[in-house]
Design an enzyme around this catalytic site. Structure first.
Site, PDB file in Angstrom:
ATOM      1  N   HIS A 288       0.822  -1.206   0.000  1.00  0.00           N
ATOM      2  CA  HIS A 288       0.000   0.000   0.000  1.00  0.00           C
ATOM      3  C   HIS A 288       0.862   1.265   0.000  1.00  0.00           C
ATOM      4  O   HIS A 288       0.654   2.173  -0.819  1.00  0.00           O
ATOM      5  CB  HIS A 288      -0.894  -0.045   1.251  1.00  0.00           C
ATOM      6  CG  HIS A 288      -1.850   1.094   1.369  1.00  0.00           C
ATOM      7  ND1 HIS A 288      -3.188   0.979   1.042  1.00  0.00           N
ATOM      8  CD2 HIS A 288      -1.681   2.376   1.798  1.00  0.00           C
ATOM      9  CE1 HIS A 288      -3.794   2.128   1.255  1.00  0.00           C
ATOM     10  NE2 HIS A 288      -2.903   3.001   1.722  1.00  0.00           N
ATOM     11  N   GLU A 289       1.835   1.315   0.901  1.00  0.00           N
ATOM     12  CA  GLU A 289       2.676   2.508   0.996  1.00  0.00           C
ATOM     13  C   GLU A 289       3.611   2.636  -0.203  1.00  0.00           C
ATOM     14  O   GLU A 289       3.882   3.745  -0.682  1.00  0.00           O
ATOM     15  CB  GLU A 289       3.477   2.486   2.302  1.00  0.00           C
ATOM     16  CG  GLU A 289       2.634   2.459   3.568  1.00  0.00           C
ATOM     17  CD  GLU A 289       1.719   3.655   3.707  1.00  0.00           C
ATOM     18  OE1 GLU A 289       1.972   4.690   3.066  1.00  0.00           O
ATOM     19  OE2 GLU A 289       0.734   3.562   4.460  1.00  0.00           O
TER      20      GLU A 289
ATOM     21  N   HIS B 219       1.734   4.303  -2.977  1.00  0.00           N
ATOM     22  CA  HIS B 219       1.678   5.760  -2.816  1.00  0.00           C
ATOM     23  C   HIS B 219       2.978   6.403  -3.307  1.00  0.00           C
ATOM     24  O   HIS B 219       2.955   7.399  -4.044  1.00  0.00           O
ATOM     25  CB  HIS B 219       1.483   6.124  -1.344  1.00  0.00           C
ATOM     26  CG  HIS B 219       0.104   5.882  -0.822  1.00  0.00           C
ATOM     27  ND1 HIS B 219      -1.032   6.186  -1.539  1.00  0.00           N
ATOM     28  CD2 HIS B 219      -0.326   5.383   0.376  1.00  0.00           C
ATOM     29  CE1 HIS B 219      -2.101   5.891  -0.818  1.00  0.00           C
ATOM     30  NE2 HIS B 219      -1.694   5.394   0.346  1.00  0.00           N
TER      31      HIS B 219
END
Length: 216
Positions: A22-23, A26
């Site tokens: 997820h990170e 980003h």
């Protein structure tokens, strides 16, 4: 007892993997849109250590072994004014990359569960846990409350409308942003301590629908 411990450990592993993906998403999307901040800080990686916030990591462990709580990764720094688009639109695109990456990982993990036939018990359990964890994480993060991704996604969507009402609503949301974390914790606490879970009622149907599509 052994089965319960193994389930907790699998959930812990799945959480660490899911938050790292997820990170990373980003950081990758921000870099592709023109902001090198996350890359310069070593966040353009799938290494979990780069994305684990100390307190968030403790909460991840607590959540895995207690069954309730909320964990988080280290927020990816993004300078919206470096992005090659309207700052709010760019932040919306960068934000939606996180939940999208979780849904993509869930779909990838679901393929062998649907098509590969019987799998070893541990492999099957890990894949199923990854699917469930990633779908849940994606849907939860799309709640339009700060600091969740859904807030920036909503702001980005509003910014695509070049109208006065969209501009005014964007400014109103900006003024409400400082109260978002308190409201989110309040809603979560309501579920934890009273059994009345408004977030679960809202997110349950789309989560179950996606799981049915992925797992049958």
């Amino acid at each position: 007892m052994a089965n319960q411990l193994s389930s907790m450990l699998l959930f812990l592993v799945a959480l660490v993997i899911s938050i790292s993906v997820h990170e990373f998403a980003h950081a990758w999307s921000a870099y592709e849109l023109g902001d090198p901040t996350a890359r310069r800080l070593g966040r353009l990686t799938l290494n979990p250590i780069a994305h684990l916030d100390p307190l968030g990591a403790l909460m991840i462990v607590f959540m895995a072994f207690s069954g309730w709580g909320i964990g988080w990764g280290k927020p990816v720094p993004v300078n919206p004014y470096n992005l090659r688009t309207d700052p709010r639109v760019g932040m919306g695109l960068t934000s939606v990359a996180g939940p999208f990456s979780n849904l993509a990982l869930a779909a990838l993990c679901a393929i062998p569960l649907r098509l590969a036939g019987p799998l070893p018990g541990l492999v099957s359990a890990l894949l199923w846990t990854l699917v469930f964890t990633n779908v849940s994480l994606a849907i939860f993060n799309l709640i339009p409350l700060p600091p969740l991704d859904g807030f920036s996604v909503l702001q980005g969507l509003l910014a695509t409308f070049r109208t006065r009402w969209a501009y005014e609503w964007g400014n109103r949301l900006d003024r409400l942003a400082p109260y978002g974390p308190v409201l989110l914790i309040g809603l979560l606490s309501l579920g934890w301590f009273t059994g009345l879970n408004p977030i679960g009622l809202i997110l349950g149907p789309p989560t179950r629908a996606i799981l049915r599509v992925l797992l049958g």
